[in-house]
Design a protein around this motif. Sequence first.
Motif, mmCIF file in Angstrom:
data_model
loop_
_atom_site.group_PDB
_atom_site.id
_atom_site.type_symbol
_atom_site.label_atom_id
_atom_site.label_comp_id
_atom_site.label_asym_id
_atom_site.label_seq_id
_atom_site.Cartn_x
_atom_site.Cartn_y
_atom_site.Cartn_z
ATOM 1 N N LYS B 54 0.974 -1.322 0.030
ATOM 2 C CA LYS B 54 0.115 -0.108 -0.244
ATOM 3 C C LYS B 54 0.944 1.209 -0.531
ATOM 4 O O LYS B 54 2.202 1.116 0.023
ATOM 5 C CB LYS B 54 -1.055 -0.199 0.886
ATOM 6 N N ALA B 55 0.091 2.146 -0.240
ATOM 7 C CA ALA B 55 0.726 3.940 -0.328
ATOM 8 C C ALA B 55 1.276 3.928 1.441
ATOM 9 O O ALA B 55 0.998 3.268 2.337
ATOM 10 C CB ALA B 55 0.368 4.541 -1.054
ATOM 11 N N PRO B 56 1.512 4.904 1.546
ATOM 12 C CA PRO B 56 2.081 5.670 2.692
ATOM 13 C C PRO B 56 1.141 5.141 3.834
ATOM 14 O O PRO B 56 0.156 5.114 3.824
ATOM 15 C CB PRO B 56 2.215 7.740 2.719
ATOM 16 N N ASP B 57 1.843 4.468 5.062
ATOM 17 C CA ASP B 57 0.946 4.715 6.148
ATOM 18 C C ASP B 57 -0.133 5.907 6.639
ATOM 19 O O ASP B 57 -0.783 5.398 7.577
ATOM 20 C CB ASP B 57 1.229 3.867 7.612
ATOM 21 N N PHE B 58 0.216 6.335 6.112
ATOM 22 C CA PHE B 58 -0.026 8.303 6.957
ATOM 23 C C PHE B 58 -1.867 7.640 6.183
ATOM 24 O O PHE B 58 -2.728 9.047 6.850
ATOM 25 C CB PHE B 58 0.637 9.377 6.197
ATOM 26 N N PHE B 59 -1.710 7.300 4.803
ATOM 27 C CA PHE B 59 -3.315 7.908 4.576
ATOM 28 C C PHE B 59 -4.071 7.008 5.509
ATOM 29 O O PHE B 59 -5.543 8.058 5.306
ATOM 30 C CB PHE B 59 -2.960 7.306 3.394
ATOM 31 N N GLU B 60 -3.965 5.800 5.977
ATOM 32 C CA GLU B 60 -4.974 5.836 6.891
ATOM 33 C C GLU B 60 -4.631 5.591 8.339
ATOM 34 O O GLU B 60 -5.402 5.438 9.452
ATOM 35 C CB GLU B 60 -4.952 3.996 7.031
ATOM 36 N N GLY B 61 -3.274 6.446 7.960
ATOM 37 C CA GLY B 61 -3.101 5.953 10.036
ATOM 38 C C GLY B 61 -2.638 5.159 11.090
ATOM 39 O O GLY B 61 -3.135 4.937 12.445
ATOM 40 N N VAL B 62 -2.406 4.323 10.222
ATOM 41 C CA VAL B 62 -2.114 3.061 10.667
ATOM 42 C C VAL B 62 -0.762 2.138 10.067
ATOM 43 O O VAL B 62 -0.360 2.809 9.044
ATOM 44 C CB VAL B 62 -3.002 1.189 9.856
ATOM 45 N N MET B 63 0.438 2.179 11.083
ATOM 46 C CA MET B 63 2.313 2.403 10.967
ATOM 47 C C MET B 63 1.942 0.454 10.100
ATOM 48 O O MET B 63 1.872 -0.274 11.416
ATOM 49 C CB MET B 63 2.502 2.783 12.279
ATOM 50 N N MET B 64 2.296 0.692 9.552
ATOM 51 C CA MET B 64 2.414 -1.087 8.832
ATOM 52 C C MET B 64 1.787 -2.017 9.092
ATOM 53 O O MET B 64 1.423 -3.051 9.916
ATOM 54 C CB MET B 64 3.896 -1.469 10.119
ATOM 55 N N PRO B 65 0.213 -2.020 8.863
ATOM 56 C CA PRO B 65 -0.503 -2.270 8.607
ATOM 57 C C PRO B 65 -1.235 -3.588 8.339
ATOM 58 O O PRO B 65 -1.952 -4.457 9.006
ATOM 59 C CB PRO B 65 -2.046 -1.734 7.478
ATOM 60 N N GLU B 66 -0.075 -4.011 7.659
ATOM 61 C CA GLU B 66 0.305 -5.552 7.618
ATOM 62 C C GLU B 66 0.234 -6.159 8.246
ATOM 63 O O GLU B 66 -0.719 -7.819 8.939
ATOM 64 C CB GLU B 66 1.327 -6.391 7.012
ATOM 65 N N LEU B 67 0.328 -6.215 10.362
ATOM 66 C CA LEU B 67 0.578 -6.450 11.857
ATOM 67 C C LEU B 67 -0.752 -7.045 11.797
ATOM 68 O O LEU B 67 -1.162 -7.849 12.264
ATOM 69 C CB LEU B 67 0.993 -6.069 12.335
ATOM 70 N N TYR B 68 -2.079 -5.936 11.382
ATOM 71 C CA TYR B 68 -2.722 -5.864 11.435
ATOM 72 C C TYR B 68 -3.652 -6.854 10.819
ATOM 73 O O TYR B 68 -4.770 -7.621 11.490
ATOM 74 C CB TYR B 68 -3.409 -4.282 12.356
ATOM 75 N N LEU B 69 -3.093 -7.212 9.955
ATOM 76 C CA LEU B 69 -4.166 -7.566 8.947
ATOM 77 C C LEU B 69 -3.566 -8.799 8.350
ATOM 78 O O LEU B 69 -4.279 -9.547 7.289
ATOM 79 C CB LEU B 69 -3.816 -7.014 7.060
ATOM 80 N N ALA B 70 -2.435 -9.786 9.241
ATOM 81 C CA ALA B 70 -2.344 -10.644 8.869
ATOM 82 C C ALA B 70 -3.191 -11.651 9.094
ATOM 83 O O ALA B 70 -3.585 -12.971 8.969
ATOM 84 C CB ALA B 70 -1.012 -10.885 10.507
ATOM 85 N N ASP B 71 -4.320 -11.395 9.884
ATOM 86 C CA ASP B 71 -5.697 -12.347 10.215
ATOM 87 C C ASP B 71 -6.756 -12.543 9.459
ATOM 88 O O ASP B 71 -6.646 -13.681 8.753
ATOM 89 C CB ASP B 71 -5.990 -12.618 12.123
ATOM 90 N N ALA B 72 -6.841 -11.203 9.226
ATOM 91 C CA ALA B 72 -8.054 -10.992 8.048
ATOM 92 C C ALA B 72 -7.863 -11.957 6.915
ATOM 93 O O ALA B 72 -7.986 -12.104 5.502
ATOM 94 C CB ALA B 72 -8.327 -9.420 8.384
ATOM 95 N N LEU B 73 -6.108 -11.439 6.060
ATOM 96 C CA LEU B 73 -5.492 -12.368 4.611
ATOM 97 C C LEU B 73 -5.024 -14.020 5.539
ATOM 98 O O LEU B 73 -4.320 -14.420 4.275
ATOM 99 C CB LEU B 73 -4.192 -11.176 5.023
ATOM 100 N N GLY B 74 -5.663 -14.722 6.619
ATOM 101 C CA GLY B 74 -5.016 -15.809 6.147
ATOM 102 C C GLY B 74 -3.883 -16.194 6.157
ATOM 103 O O GLY B 74 -3.128 -17.060 6.300
ATOM 104 N N ALA B 75 -2.905 -15.116 7.262
ATOM 105 C CA ALA B 75 -1.357 -15.255 6.809
ATOM 106 C C ALA B 75 -0.769 -15.831 8.348
ATOM 107 O O ALA B 75 0.296 -16.444 8.287
ATOM 108 C CB ALA B 75 -1.176 -13.834 7.083
ATOM 109 N N VAL B 76 -1.782 -15.911 9.429
ATOM 110 C CA VAL B 76 -0.931 -16.827 10.806
ATOM 111 C C VAL B 76 -0.002 -18.109 10.225
ATOM 112 O O VAL B 76 -1.285 -18.834 10.000
ATOM 113 C CB VAL B 76 -2.343 -17.102 11.248
ATOM 114 N N GLY B 77 0.168 -17.934 10.953
ATOM 115 C CA GLY B 77 1.818 -19.122 10.385
ATOM 116 C C GLY B 77 2.291 -19.171 9.233
ATOM 117 O O GLY B 77 3.236 -20.368 8.685
ATOM 118 N N LYS B 78 2.505 -17.862 8.396
ATOM 119 C CA LYS B 78 2.704 -17.531 6.731
ATOM 120 C C LYS B 78 4.006 -16.324 7.197
ATOM 121 O O LYS B 78 3.387 -15.883 8.066
ATOM 122 C CB LYS B 78 2.081 -17.825 5.717
ATOM 123 N N PRO B 79 4.645 -16.649 6.089
ATOM 124 C CA PRO B 79 5.029 -15.231 5.657
ATOM 125 C C PRO B 79 4.586 -14.619 5.193
ATOM 126 O O PRO B 79 3.342 -14.816 4.110
ATOM 127 C CB PRO B 79 5.942 -16.148 4.517
#
Lengths: 350, 388
Positions: B54-79
Motif C-alpha cells: 500500500k502507499a504511505p501509512d499516513f493515508f489510513e493512520g496505521v503504522m505497518m498495517p500488515e501486522l494487524y491484517l495478518a489474521d484477515a488475510l489468512g497469513a497466520v503461520g505464513k510468511p
Amino acid sequence: MSRDVAIVAFAQSDHRRHTDDLSEVEMVMPVLHDVQRQTGLKASDIGFTCSGSSDYLAGRAFSFTMALDGVGAWPPISESHVETDGAWALYEAWVKLLTGEADTALVYSYGKSSPGSVRDVLTRQLDPYYLAPLWPDSVALAALQAQALVDAGDTDEPALAAIAARSREDARTNPHAQLPGARPQGAYAVQPLRTGDCPPIGDGAAAVILAVGDRARELCERPAWIRGMDHRIEAHSLGVRDLTDSPSTRLAAERAGAFERPVDTAEIHAPFTSQEVVLKKALGLDTGVTINPSGGALAANPVMAAGLIRLGEAAARIHRGESDRALAHATSGPCLQQNLVAVLEGEPRA
Amino acid sequence: MPKEPVAVVGIGQTKHVAARRDVSIAGLVREAALRALADAELTWADIDAVVIGKAPDFFEGVMMPELYLADALGAVGKPMLRVHTAGSVGGSTALVAANLVSARVHRTVLTLAFEKQSESNAMWGLSLPVPFQQPLLAGAGGFFAPHVRAYMRRTGAPDTIGSLVAYKDRRNALKNPYAHLHEHDLTLEKVQASPMLWDPIRYSETCPSSDGACAMILTDRAGAERPPRPPAWVHGGAMRSEPTLFAGKDFVSPRAGRDCAADVYRQAGITDPRREIDAVEMYVPFSWYEPMWLENLGFAAEGEGWKLTEAGVTELDGDLPVNPSGGVLSTNPIGASGMIRFAEAALQVRGDAGAHQVEGARRALGHAYGGGAQFFSMWLVGDTPPTG
C-alpha cells in the motif's frame, strides 16, 4: 535452490540517543560508503537495491525517497523498499538473487527514534479500531509478555537482570553500541520490566551487500553463505497468542534449516530481556551457543535497522572467522508477532 | 536452472467507491482476497505466502498495517511481506510476489494491495513539509502540473489532449463494474468546462480518491494446470528507480521509466511494442500522463504521443487501447492502483475483462509509477506460457 547467496559486507553507524545534527540521508550515507568501500562496488555495479524504513518514525510520507537520493540512483537502478525492518529488505533481495535477475544486492535500513516518542509511535501499529485507541505502548505490551513468562515459571527478575548484564558487558567490544558496559537495572519501567530490561532508544543505520557464488568469493575472503531464510507471522491480537512461546520463530527456523546442525552463534533480535527467554526456547539454543556477542538490541536498538544488524553481526563473525555456522533473527510487531530466521555459514577453514 | 514461469490464476477486486463505511480495513482487503481465491477455485490452505502493498501509512493512520491484517488475510503461520514503493507499490508488490514463485521459494502466493482513503486525507498525507526541499503543499497535482506544462511546451501538443484522455477513460469506466466513477452524463464539453485545479489540469482530468483493494493469486507451472480457466502468464517484469530531484532529471520522460520498459520488453522478446502489445493498463492519475507515458514506454516517438491520443488510437476500439478499465482517472485507491493495472492487464489476456475486453488481446502491459515520477514497475503478461 540452485544459487548460493552470501552476505559479503556489513556496516553500521554508531548508534546514538540523538542525531539532531544529521538528516536520515546523512545518517545512511556513511554506511553505504562503508560497504561499497569494503567490496569496491559502486552504486552502478549493484544489481538490486532494497531498503527498510518507516514513515511513522520519520513523521512524513514517502520518507524513503530521500534516502534513495543518497544512494545515487543514477543511472536508474533496480530498487525496492519494505516498510519494516531491513531484515525483510534483505529477504526480498535474497529472493531477487535466487531468481537469477541480479548477482549482487545492496540492502540498507535506518531509523531515527529521537525526534518523537517511539513508545507512542509504536502504538500506531496496533489494530486501529480496537487496540490503538487505547494507546498501549511497546514497553507495556512487553511487560505483559514478561509477566506471563514469570507466571509460567520460565524466568524471574534476577534471570532477566543477568541477560541485561551479559548483553551490555558483551557490548563493551562493540564500538557501535549505545549502551556498553554495566548499567543499573533501575526502577520499574512497567512491572516486571525495569529500565535495564528495556532497549535504549536511539538512532542508527546499517547496510549489507549480498552476492552470489563466485562473485561473493571475489568480493569477500570468507563469505557468509545464506543456507536458508524464512519468516512467519502470528495473529495480531495478544489475546489469542501464547505470549510465552514463539511458534513463528520456531517454524521460520525449521524452514531455514536451523535445526539440521547446531549453530555456534546466535544473533537474536530481542529488544527486551524477557524476549530473549522466549526466543531461546523457540530456537532451542543451548549453553554451547554464543548469544548476541554484539550486545544485541539491549545495547543498541535503532528501530527498523536492529534486525538487519543481527544479520550483519552474524555475517561479520563468519567473515572474521569467529563463527562457522550462525543463526540470525529479526522481529517485527508487538510481542514478537513476526519473526525472521536466517542460517549463515562460512566455508570450512583449512 | 531457468526461472519458474509465473501464472496469474486468480484476480479479485472490490467495487471501488469514495467511502466503504460498511467495512474495516481488514474487511476491505479480505473481500478482494476472497474474490481472488474464488476466481482461482483455491482456499486459504493453498496459499504459501502473502505479499501486501500500500502507499504511505499516513493515508489510513496505521503504522505497518500488515501486522494487524495478518489474521484477515489468512497469513497466520505464513510468511507475510510488506512492500512500499510510493505510487508504484501495487505493481512492485505483484513483482515481489512473482519473484517468490519464479525463485521457487514458494509455489502459490497471494498478493494484495489496498487503500482506504476515506479513513484519512490523502491531500494532507501528500502535503507534509519536507526539510530542505520545496514544499509539495498542494498534493500530487501541484507537483505534476509543471511537468505537464513542460510536455505541452516541448511537443507543441494542443491543449485539448488532456480532456480527450479523461473523456475516454471515464467512458471506458462505464463498462467496468468495479470502477469508482460511473459518470453516465459526462460529455467532452463538461470535461473541458470543469474547474481548473492546477493549470493545465482540470478537475475532470484528475483521479478520484477511492477505497478499494485488488488481489491476485500467482502460482507456478504445475499450479497453472489446475482448472478452472487458462491463466495469464508473466513474460517480463521490472522495477526502476531514480532520484527525486537532480540537475538534468527529465520529469517529462524519466529515464527510469524508459529503462524499466526496455527491460520488460527484452525479457518478453518485444521489439516493436506498438505492434506487439494489444492492450495497455497505464498509470495515468492526471490525463496528460497518457501521451507522456506513450512516449516514455516506447509506443510513440518523442513528441508524438499526443498524436496517438488525438487520432483515437488509445480508445477501447482503437489500435492500441489504453486503460480499457477506465484507469486511475476513474478509480484510485492509491496503494492498489498499480496492482489494478497489473490485474486488468491479466484479465485482458485471459479474455475475462467483460464489457471492457479488448478483442483478441494476447499481450498486455501493466504499468505503475510513483514518487516524483521516480519509481516505476511494469509487467507484461500473455495468454501463453513464456518460452525458454
